[in-house]
Design an enzyme around this catalytic site. Structure first.
Site, PDB file in Angstrom:
ATOM      1  N   CYS A 156       0.862  -1.182   0.000  1.00 43.96           N
ATOM      2  CA  CYS A 156       0.000   0.000   0.000  1.00 43.96           C
ATOM      3  C   CYS A 156       0.901   1.236   0.000  1.00 43.96           C
ATOM      4  O   CYS A 156       2.053   1.163  -0.440  1.00 43.96           O
ATOM      5  CB  CYS A 156      -0.966  -0.023   1.182  1.00 43.96           C
ATOM      6  SG  CYS A 156      -0.173  -0.017   2.807  1.00 43.96           S
TER       7      CYS A 156
ATOM      8  N   ASN B 161       2.217   1.394   4.449  1.00 38.80           N
ATOM      9  CA  ASN B 161       2.513   0.113   5.119  1.00 38.80           C
ATOM     10  C   ASN B 161       2.178   0.152   6.601  1.00 38.80           C
ATOM     11  O   ASN B 161       2.812  -0.508   7.424  1.00 38.80           O
ATOM     12  CB  ASN B 161       3.978  -0.311   4.910  1.00 38.80           C
ATOM     13  CG  ASN B 161       4.281  -1.756   5.316  1.00 38.80           C
ATOM     14  OD1 ASN B 161       5.388  -2.074   5.726  1.00 38.80           O
ATOM     15  ND2 ASN B 161       3.329  -2.652   5.206  1.00 38.80           N
TER      16      ASN B 161
ATOM     17  N   CYS C 183      -1.562   0.576   7.345  1.00 37.16           N
ATOM     18  CA  CYS C 183      -2.996   0.241   7.428  1.00 37.16           C
ATOM     19  C   CYS C 183      -3.362  -0.951   6.533  1.00 37.16           C
ATOM     20  O   CYS C 183      -3.555  -2.062   7.022  1.00 37.16           O
ATOM     21  CB  CYS C 183      -3.872   1.439   7.043  1.00 37.16           C
ATOM     22  SG  CYS C 183      -3.640   2.893   8.095  1.00 37.16           S
ATOM     23  N   ARG C 184      -3.442  -0.715   5.227  1.00 38.82           N
ATOM     24  CA  ARG C 184      -4.024  -1.736   4.347  1.00 38.82           C
ATOM     25  C   ARG C 184      -3.131  -2.952   4.143  1.00 38.82           C
ATOM     26  O   ARG C 184      -3.598  -4.091   4.252  1.00 38.82           O
ATOM     27  CB  ARG C 184      -4.377  -1.118   2.981  1.00 38.82           C
ATOM     28  CG  ARG C 184      -5.519  -0.124   3.077  1.00 38.82           C
ATOM     29  CD  ARG C 184      -5.630   0.715   1.843  1.00 38.82           C
ATOM     30  NE  ARG C 184      -4.480   1.613   1.706  1.00 38.82           N
ATOM     31  CZ  ARG C 184      -4.260   2.403   0.666  1.00 38.82           C
ATOM     32  NH1 ARG C 184      -5.097   2.384  -0.349  1.00 38.82           N
ATOM     33  NH2 ARG C 184      -3.202   3.193   0.656  1.00 38.82           N
ATOM     34  N   SER C 185      -1.852  -2.745   3.789  1.00 36.74           N
ATOM     35  CA  SER C 185      -1.040  -3.923   3.468  1.00 36.74           C
ATOM     36  C   SER C 185      -0.713  -4.787   4.697  1.00 36.74           C
ATOM     37  O   SER C 185      -0.717  -6.016   4.573  1.00 36.74           O
ATOM     38  CB  SER C 185       0.220  -3.557   2.672  1.00 36.74           C
ATOM     39  OG  SER C 185       1.075  -2.706   3.387  1.00 36.74           O
TER      40      SER C 185
ATOM     41  N   ASP D 217      -8.261   3.786   1.083  1.00 40.78           N
ATOM     42  CA  ASP D 217      -7.347   4.212   2.135  1.00 40.78           C
ATOM     43  C   ASP D 217      -8.159   4.648   3.359  1.00 40.78           C
ATOM     44  O   ASP D 217      -8.936   5.596   3.280  1.00 40.78           O
ATOM     45  CB  ASP D 217      -6.528   5.385   1.582  1.00 40.78           C
ATOM     46  CG  ASP D 217      -5.491   5.872   2.574  1.00 40.78           C
ATOM     47  OD1 ASP D 217      -5.497   5.408   3.728  1.00 40.78           O
ATOM     48  OD2 ASP D 217      -4.669   6.712   2.171  1.00 40.78           O
TER      49      ASP D 217
HETATM   50  P1  4NP Z   1      -1.840   2.742   4.107  1.00 37.97           P
HETATM   51  O1  4NP Z   1      -2.534   4.051   4.702  1.00 37.97           O
HETATM   52  O2  4NP Z   1      -1.276   3.106   2.769  1.00 37.97           O
HETATM   53  O3  4NP Z   1      -2.995   1.790   4.002  1.00 37.97           O
HETATM   54  O4  4NP Z   1      -0.802   2.310   5.115  1.00 37.97           O
HETATM   55  C1  4NP Z   1      -1.904   5.288   4.761  1.00 37.97           C
HETATM   56  C2  4NP Z   1      -1.081   5.561   5.827  1.00 37.97           C
HETATM   57  C3  4NP Z   1      -0.484   6.797   5.924  1.00 37.97           C
HETATM   58  C4  4NP Z   1      -0.710   7.743   4.957  1.00 37.97           C
HETATM   59  C5  4NP Z   1      -1.525   7.466   3.886  1.00 37.97           C
HETATM   60  C6  4NP Z   1      -2.120   6.210   3.801  1.00 37.97           C
HETATM   61  N1  4NP Z   1      -0.117   9.003   5.057  1.00 37.97           N
HETATM   62  O5  4NP Z   1      -0.371   9.868   4.194  1.00 37.97           O
HETATM   63  O6  4NP Z   1       0.651   9.253   6.000  1.00 37.97           O
END
Ligand code: 4NP
Length: 159
Positions: A8, A11, A13-15, A126
């Site tokens: 993602c 790294n 939340c989603r992945s 997201d």
């Molecule tokens: P992820 O979520 O890609 O699912 O881990 C996010 C975590 C942090 C951010 C964006 C998405 N950020 O902009 O900090």
């Protein structure tokens, strides 16, 4: 050993959620020794951090363990994995740019494209800037996608 990396943006939340869901599925199916699972982000903002507490809590309510430390996906990681599975089209695009060869490109897919119930090109949204419900939705989507991915692995590798 078949090696999978879920990817993602951050790294956190989603992945890591997809990683935890897939690991549990593999363990339930007695395939933990046949398939290894990791996760990474295309961005470096959160490198070294634990997964988001909201992801961990939502997963824990379903008995899924979400853990690890955020790391950034690098071009050389294409050598270490057989499947590099992106959570959305934006991160798939970043991975396509990073892929050093056609062989590396061929390892890429979108998680939801493994779910027969999702239209082609569907994304894992997201959840980072949203409410608690988004984290449950990510889990539902990851469960469906990981089931589809496992079916693909069974069919392609005779598991
Ligand atoms: P992820 O979520 O890609 O699912 O881990 C996010 C975590 C942090 C951010 C964006 C998405 N950020 O902009 O900090």
């Amino acid at each position: 050993m078949i090696r999978i990396c879920f990817v993602c943006l951050g790294n956190i939340c989603r992945s890591p959620t997809a990683e935890g869901v897939m690991r549990r599925l593999l363990s339930e199916e007695g395939l933990a020794n046949a398939v290894s699972v990791e996760s990474a982000g295309t961005a470096a903002y959160h490198v070294g951090e634990r997964p988001d507490p909201r992801s961990r809590a939502a997963a824990a309510r379903r008995g899924v363990r979400v853990d690890g430390k955020a790391r950034q996906f690098k071009a050389r990681d294409f050598e270490r994995f057989d499947y590099v599975v992106a959570m959305d089209r934006s991160n798939l695009g970043r991975l396509e740019e990073l892929a050093p060869s056609a062989q590396a490109q061929a390892k890429l897919s979108l998680l939801r494209d493994h779910d027969p119930g999702s239209p082609p090109g569907s994304e894992v949204p997201d959840p980072y800037y949203g409410g608690e419900r988004g984290f449950d939705e990510v889990l539902d989507i990851c469960e469906a996608g990981c089931r589809g991915l496992l079916a693909h692995l069974r069919a392609s590798h005779g598991l």
